[in-house]
Design an enzyme around this catalytic site. Structure first.
Site: not given
Ligand code: DQA
Length: 142
Positions: A9-10, A17, A22, A73, A76, A79, A86, A97, A99, A101, A106, A110
């Site tokens: 998401p996002n 954002r 980012y 990735n 959120a 977390h 699963d 995994e 990310h 950032s 942070r 996170r």
């Molecule tokens: C993220 C880090 C996460 O904590 C955050 O909720 C994101 C982006 C990152 O790519 O840095 O949406 O996964």
């Protein structure tokens, strides 16, 4: 080798954002960057994004059999999504995994990744290059 990349998401709002965290590049820039890197290095890559937990699981379940590895990735969901944990545990391809950032520099929530134990490695804090590190890790591991 072929790799499935799934973004949570996002991440479709990259560039809009929190650009100080980012960056200013858009989600399309990220996808094009990954596809170009794949082309140059003979790695077949498909990239998906969803803002919905169940949809992320559907994308993984419906596609993982065509791929050698998964890069995720979960944004959120990293977390707190035991459903995605699963899902990763239930597929038989290695998962990395990533990310953009540095999640350790942070907010404290996170620092916890519930999906980490289901993954073979984790790359973070390098912007778009976090994904490249993950791709190269998987290429070497193969
Ligand atoms: C993220 C880090 C996460 O904590 C955050 O909720 C994101 C982006 C990152 O790519 O840095 O949406 O996964």
């Amino acid at each position: 080798m072929n790799i499935l990349i799934v973004n949570g998401p996002n991440l479709n709002f990259l560039g809009l954002r929190e650009p100080e965290i980012y960056g200013k590049k858009s989600y399309n820039d990220l996808v094009n960057f990954l596809l170009a890197y794949g082309n140059m290095n003979r790695v077949e890559i498909e990239v998906y994004q969803s803002n919905c937990e169940g949809e992320i699981i559907n994308i993984i379940q419906n596609n993982y059999q065509r791929f050698d590895a998964l890069i995720i990735n979960p944004a959120a969901y990293t977390h707190y999504s035991y459903a995605i944990y699963d899902c990763i545990k239930s597929i038989n391809i290695p998962t990395v995994e990533v990310h953009l950032s540095d999640i350790y520099k942070r907010e404290s929530f996170r620092k916890i990744s519930v999906i980490e134990p289901a993954c073979v490695s984790k790359f973070y804090g390098k912007g778009f290059n976090s994904y490249i590190e993950a791709i190269n890790f998987l290429r070497k591991r193969k």
